[in-house]
Design a protein around this motif. Structure first.
Motif, PDB file in Angstrom:
ATOM      1  N   ILE A   6       0.903  -1.248   0.054  1.00  0.00           N
ATOM      2  CA  ILE A   6       0.221  -0.020   0.062  1.00  0.00           C
ATOM      3  C   ILE A   6       0.940   1.301  -0.052  1.00  0.00           C
ATOM      4  O   ILE A   6       1.807   1.178   0.711  1.00  0.00           O
ATOM      5  N   TRP A   7       0.608   2.220  -0.748  1.00  0.00           N
ATOM      6  CA  TRP A   7       1.466   3.266  -0.827  1.00  0.00           C
ATOM      7  C   TRP A   7       1.243   4.202   0.157  1.00  0.00           C
ATOM      8  O   TRP A   7       0.271   4.089   1.009  1.00  0.00           O
ATOM      9  N   GLY A   8       2.215   4.908   0.629  1.00  0.00           N
ATOM     10  CA  GLY A   8       2.440   5.536   1.856  1.00  0.00           C
ATOM     11  C   GLY A   8       1.169   6.398   2.382  1.00  0.00           C
ATOM     12  O   GLY A   8       0.542   6.020   3.652  1.00  0.00           O
ATOM     13  N   SER A   9       0.524   7.224   1.601  1.00  0.00           N
ATOM     14  CA  SER A   9      -0.313   8.170   1.997  1.00  0.00           C
ATOM     15  C   SER A   9      -1.712   7.305   2.281  1.00  0.00           C
ATOM     16  O   SER A   9      -2.723   7.794   2.613  1.00  0.00           O
ATOM     17  N   LEU A  10      -1.892   6.071   1.802  1.00  0.00           N
ATOM     18  CA  LEU A  10      -3.017   5.343   1.921  1.00  0.00           C
ATOM     19  C   LEU A  10      -3.011   4.405   3.104  1.00  0.00           C
ATOM     20  O   LEU A  10      -3.872   3.681   3.608  1.00  0.00           O
ATOM     21  N   ARG A  11      -2.004   4.546   3.973  1.00  0.00           N
ATOM     22  CA  ARG A  11      -1.653   3.552   4.940  1.00  0.00           C
ATOM     23  C   ARG A  11      -2.437   3.999   6.086  1.00  0.00           C
ATOM     24  O   ARG A  11      -2.881   3.234   7.060  1.00  0.00           O
ATOM     25  N   PRO A  76      -1.649   4.619  -7.719  1.00  0.00           N
ATOM     26  CA  PRO A  76      -2.525   5.666  -8.210  1.00  0.00           C
ATOM     27  C   PRO A  76      -2.829   5.159  -9.733  1.00  0.00           C
ATOM     28  O   PRO A  76      -1.918   4.847 -10.492  1.00  0.00           O
TER      29      PRO A  76
ATOM     30  N   TYR B 169      -4.627  17.175  -2.339  1.00  0.00           N
ATOM     31  CA  TYR B 169      -4.062  15.790  -2.568  1.00  0.00           C
ATOM     32  C   TYR B 169      -2.729  15.748  -1.613  1.00  0.00           C
ATOM     33  O   TYR B 169      -2.132  16.724  -1.553  1.00  0.00           O
ATOM     34  N   HIS B 170      -2.515  14.660  -1.299  1.00  0.00           N
ATOM     35  CA  HIS B 170      -1.362  14.422  -0.429  1.00  0.00           C
ATOM     36  C   HIS B 170      -1.001  12.852  -0.932  1.00  0.00           C
ATOM     37  O   HIS B 170      -1.789  11.938  -0.827  1.00  0.00           O
ATOM     38  N   PHE B 171       0.175  12.432  -1.351  1.00  0.00           N
ATOM     39  CA  PHE B 171       0.779  11.099  -1.653  1.00  0.00           C
ATOM     40  C   PHE B 171       2.153  11.039  -0.844  1.00  0.00           C
ATOM     41  O   PHE B 171       2.891  11.775  -0.720  1.00  0.00           O
ATOM     42  N   GLU B 172       2.178   9.526  -0.559  1.00  0.00           N
ATOM     43  CA  GLU B 172       3.740   9.173  -0.087  1.00  0.00           C
ATOM     44  C   GLU B 172       3.990   7.864  -0.601  1.00  0.00           C
ATOM     45  O   GLU B 172       3.118   7.049  -0.708  1.00  0.00           O
ATOM     46  N   PHE B 173       5.306   7.716  -1.001  1.00  0.00           N
ATOM     47  CA  PHE B 173       5.691   6.601  -1.332  1.00  0.00           C
ATOM     48  C   PHE B 173       6.933   6.312  -0.808  1.00  0.00           C
ATOM     49  O   PHE B 173       7.704   7.177  -0.349  1.00  0.00           O
ATOM     50  N   GLN B 332       1.203  13.128  -7.590  1.00  0.00           N
ATOM     51  CA  GLN B 332       1.622  11.627  -7.526  1.00  0.00           C
ATOM     52  C   GLN B 332       2.695  11.172  -8.486  1.00  0.00           C
ATOM     53  O   GLN B 332       3.594  10.295  -7.875  1.00  0.00           O
ATOM     54  N   GLN B 336       6.157   9.491  -7.304  1.00  0.00           N
ATOM     55  CA  GLN B 336       6.357   8.259  -7.643  1.00  0.00           C
ATOM     56  C   GLN B 336       7.905   8.137  -8.515  1.00  0.00           C
ATOM     57  O   GLN B 336       8.743   7.218  -8.162  1.00  0.00           O
TER      58      GLN B 336
END
Lengths: 81, 747, 158
Positions: A6-11, A76, B169-173, B332, B336
């Protein structure tokens, strides 16, 4: 059971887990199962997700077969220019 | 669809450079672009745009305009419905402001009149009562809690404290232990970068011709990268059945991602419905700049740790992108792709996206990646300088390869990054001497590529020629490459094949020409369609020979008996089989419909030498070489063309191009004079080296090539300029005033 | 404003049209005469997509009035080929893949032809400066410069 990264922000939707396990043998079952077990993932699944299976990115393809030892990464939904 | 097992096959047509089928039309001026069509009784449509960055629309009075002789229709947001789907409503709101004008240039009304002069006069008669609101155009400002709110109710779920409602939006990888990684580093560098918004800069402004009939049937001609997506959006907005709206894609005068949505098409349809006449709308360049396109602008922090011998121990990036007045998830892809070129034990990227009072971001070649990779590759270069390491060696030492867990999650299959870096290292360019005020820079680049929904129909004509119908506008020579793949598979000359791009009622849905998908996905479907046609031809021949269909095989354009047991027959050519197809069961065709996956990621490396004039701050690009993995180059000329064109767009981004907003929130440079894209005299030749590491997901090994080339130039040039000046640059574009300013601060 | 009657020669053919006094030659060509080969990329003389020649002089037709064509010789992209026989520049642009989307191509061909008429043996730098008024966003100009040079070489040899 299939392990799904699961990618970070979905955790936050998976109680902080970076990897969850669900019972699924294809993408449709996997997404359905994720939505049942982790309802907070639903909005993102509705917005669109891609799935990487053993390094190959799939944008939709419900019936793509998943093996038990497959690497599955939730991503995504991909677009481009 | 996997790579053919005979991956080492000798290609006959693929890999050659035949003339493109649309060549003569385009060199004689006959090719029909968006603005070139007319219709009987056609009206001219013109759009009234907000002169304010942010304003509430209290009222619009169109009565005087409507009364003007020659005016046939005026529309405002009141003439549109409210689509259920929020993303469609966003598109509609961007085409015609509802309650608020959200940026300078946002449409507020439109007129259709019997002449352009009357339409323009009518626009001046429309009275809009605005209440001017505070505005924000900078991403960092927009994220602050007290920033003017661009649109309420659009904040991300679980908005953290201390952030504005503009944050959507906020994304983390990432993966690995960041603290442990940084603890292992001998040197850690942390820097912040900014990039300006740039425009795709296609030379053809948006144009369309719409015709709505009173029976509910519609025709739309427009320049677009995706006629099917245009149909879906317009049918939703116009609340009509998709089957009743036929969209035909004109020849397209450049897109680069900017023609993957609609701006004027629903407006023209609404004007046509209201007036009962065909309506043409052609944007001016000013409108193109103010209300279409641009990329995000970005603000990025990068922190990388490295050992003395050049191993990256940990890498972190925080990216903040603004994508204009509507939610935009492009960050995003930046988050990525930022570290995609590296094999890292500890990596984390965080992306934030915010609303501003600017036009809605549209995709531009590898959307989101160039600005992220610019920041990362700048810090890697600075580490190389600080640790006195060769920048190519460091990239090679840390390069992602087959088996690497990528920074965005999945494990890479066969990729061409190391081969690309090796090619750069071996190239004479890398060893060439440099003069005073000159510097050499390099950068890696990456894009995901994808496949998507694709339909191809192949028809054998009675004379043995072949027609291919596909549904993706040709923006870079794809009709040629698709014809080549068909000819290869069928074993007939290229000249016997003609590929056309069909309208929405002539073939099934095709996704937009984007994501570097066409040569990959349409090519794949073409090969499958050809194999289906071949199977049918073999079946027909088996009947003629009165043997099992399995006993006939296809080779080099002929059906042949598979061995002595099958019997002795003279091979039959495609031409012979097609000529008697009426007698053997009817016309022969092959078709394939697929949602293609397995596109295969693409890596490139760019090498550039620059000279900076310390007196003027002007940068001259002296030498430029692009190295890229194409998987398999179907038409090498057009692969090179993508590499060269992308590189030059990146050069413009690095050195000159930027959206400049004034204190008033208005765009200061909406013209090609003030928004300066590279011209021929700015540039050297762009040398290219194509590598071919086959993509395991395509029968011929094709990878998309269109987007990756715009990614490396930003950092490659910034690194070259920084080395030439012996002064690290942190902001794009590096226009002469900015370089002079940086030099003046140098002690 | 009353329309004005104009007598001119376009691509060697005697041509008559009426236009507004403030109408550009580009609009006349495209909207009144059906010559849509010249394109409007900017309308301000910055992109060169509307390049034509008037009495042998290379101009942006968006910056020339239609009425200025009176008694002039106008050459457009539509007149460049001789029937089925392409001009060497046109042929070399196809052979050398010097176009992608093709929307700048008519203007660049007209401009390049005007260059080679003045200077049959230009350096790369001269070609690049001559074509600096013609924007291309697809190709990065590399193959355009090469195609102009190979056409020039053929024309010098012919």
């Amino acid at each position: 059971m299939v392990k799904v990264a699961i990618w970070g922000s979905l955790r936050t939707a998976t109680d902080g887990q970076s990897e969850v396990e669900v019972e699924a043998s294809n993408f449709k079952q996997l997404l359905d199962q994720l939505a049942i077990e982790y309802p907070a993932l639903k909005p993102q699944i509705k917005r669109g997700v891609s799935l990487a299976l053993d390094g190959k990115i799939y944008r939709e393809s419900w019936f793509t077969k998943i093996n038990k030892d497959s690497e599955v990464v939730l991503m995504p939904y991909m677009v481009g220019g | 669809m996997a790579l053919d097992e005979n991956g080492k096959r000798i290609f006959k047509v693929v890999g050659t450079r035949p003339p493109r089928p649309d060549g003569i039309d385009k060199v004689t001026g006959r090719a029909m672009y968006g603005a070139d069509a007319t219709a009987p009784g056609m009206l001219q449509g013109h759009i009234l745009r907000s002169p304010h960055a942010h304003a509430r629309i209290k009222s619009i009075d169109t009565s005087e305009a409507e009364a003007l002789s020659g005016v046939k229709a005026v529309v405002t947001a009141k003439d549109f419905g409210l689509p259920d789907d929020e993303s469609v409503l966003d598109v509609q709101d961007n085409c015609m402001a509802r309650d608020k004008a959200l940026y300078d240039g946002h449409p507020v009304a439109a007129v259709a009149a019997s002449s352009a002069a009357i339409a323009k006069k009518a626009l001046k008669l429309i009275k809009v009562d605005y209440e001017i609101l505070p505005h924000v155009t900078d991403v960092d400002e927009a994220m602050k809690p007290d920033a003017p709110i661009v649109q309420t109710g659009r904040a991300m779920e679980d908005l953290p404290d201390g952030l504005s409602e503009n944050v959507t939006y906020h994304f983390e990888f990432g993966h690995g232990d960041m603290d442990a990684g940084f603890a292992k580093a001998d040197k850690i560098i942390e820097r912040s970068f900014k990039t300006a918004a740039t425009h795709q800069g296609y030379i053809e402004p948006h144009a369309c011709l719409a015709s709505m009939n009173s029976d509910g049937k519609g025709e739309l001609w427009c320049c677009t990268q995706g006629q099917f997506y245009v149909r879906e959006l317009c049918a939703d907005i116009m609340q009509m059945d998709a089957s009743q709206l036929r969209v035909t894609a004109s020849e397209i005068g450049g897109g680069f991602g900017g023609k993957t949505t609609v701006f004027i098409e629903p407006v023209a349809l609404a004007l046509s419905r209201k007036s009962g006449r065909p309506v043409k709308i052609v944007m001016t360049r000013d409108e193109v700049f103010r209300a279409t396109g641009p990329t995000v602008s970005s603000s990025t922090d990068v922190k990388i740790g490295m050992t003395k011998d050049g191993r990256i121990t940990a890498a972190h990036a925080t990216l903040r992108y603004q994508g204009g007045a509507f939610p935009c998830g492009t960050v995003q892809f930046g988050a990525q792709s930022a570290f995609a070129a590296y094999d890292l034990e500890a990596v984390q990227t965080i992306g934030w996206s915010a609303l501003t009072n600017r036009p809605k971001e549209a995709a531009y070649r590898a959307p989101g990646a160039p600005m992220a990779i610019y920041a990362v590759e700048s810090v890697v270069d600075e580490l190389c300088q600080e640790l006195n390491l060769d920048p190519l060696d460091v990239r090679l030492k840390n390069a992602a390869q087959k088996g690497t867990k990528s920074s965005y999650g999945p494990t890479f299959d066969d990729i061409g990054l190391k081969a690309t870096l090796d090619a750069a290292k071996a190239h004479p360019h890398y060893a060439a001497p440099l003069g005073p005020n000159q510097g050499r820079g390099l950068s890696c680049g990456f894009w995901f590529n994808f496949g998507g929904n694709t339909c191809v129909s192949m028809n054998l004509n009675f004379d043995g020629t072949v027609g291919i119908t596909e549904g993706n506008p040709d923006i870079g020579g794809s009709r040629a490459s698709i014809s080549q793949m068909a000819a290869e598979e069928l074993g007939i000359p290229y000249e016997k094949v003609r590929t056309i791009v069909a309208d929405t009622n002539s073939i099934g849905h095709n996704d937009v020409t984007d994501g570097s998908r066409v040569t990959f996905a349409v090519g794949l479907a073409t090969i499958k369609a050809a194999r289906e046609a071949i199977k049918e031809m073999c079946t027909r021949v088996a009947k003629i020979w009165d043997i099992d269909a399995d006993a006939v095989y296809w080779e080099d354009g002929y059906a042949k008996p598979s061995g002595p047991n099958a019997g002795t027959f003279d091979p039959m050519s495609l031409e012979e089989i097609a000529a008697i197809s009426a007698q053997t069961g009817g016309p022969i065709a092959g078709h394939h419909e697929v949602n293609a996956d397995g596109a295969g990621v693409s890596f490139g490396v760019h090498l550039v030498d620059v000279e900076v004039d310390p007196e003027t701050g002007a940068t001259t690009v002296l030498r430029y070489t692009v190295f890229q993995d194409a998987g398999k180059a179907i038409h090498p000329d057009y692969v090179e063309g993508q590499m060269q064109g992308g590189a030059v767009q990146g050069i413009g981004w690095a050195l000159n191009e930027e959206y400049i907003y004034g204190e008033d929130g208005l765009l200061q440079n909406p013209s090609l004079l003030d928004y300066r894209i590279p011209v021929a005299s700015d540039l050297p030749n762009i040398d290219t080296v194509i590598l071919e590491i086959p993509n395991p997901g395509h029968p011929y090994g094709v990878r998309g090539v269109g987007e990756t080339p715009i990614v490396p130039p930003l950092a490659a040039i910034s690194n070259a300029v920084s080395r030439a000046l012996d002064l690290r640059m942190f902001e794009l574009p590096m226009s002469p005033p900015k370089i002079l300013k940086a030099l003046s601060s140098k002690v | 404003m009353k329309n004005i009657h104009v007598s001119t020669t376009i691509n060697g053919d005697p041509t008559e049209f009426i236009c507004n006094p403030d109408e550009s030659l580009l609009d006349v060509l495209r909207n009144r005469l059906g010559l849509t080969g010249a394109k409007e990329g900017c309308g301000t003389g910055d992109c060169g997509a509307c390049s034509v020649t008037v009495n042998g002089r290379l101009v942006c037709s968006c910056l020339v009035l239609g009425v200025e064509a009176e008694a002039a010789e106008v050459e457009t992209i539509e007149g460049m080929a001789n029937g089925e026989k392409l001009h060497p520049l046109q042929q070399h642009f196809i052979d050398g893949a010097a176009l992608q989307c093709g929307v700048c191509t008519p203007g660049i061909l007209v401009a390049a032809k005007a260059l080679l008429e003045k200077n049959p043996n230009p350096t790369d730098t001269e070609v690049r400066y001559w074509l600096a008024g013609n924007l291309c966003r697809c190709t990065g100009y590399d193959k355009i410069i090469k195609a102009v040079q190979s056409a020039a070489a053929e024309m010098r040899g012919a």
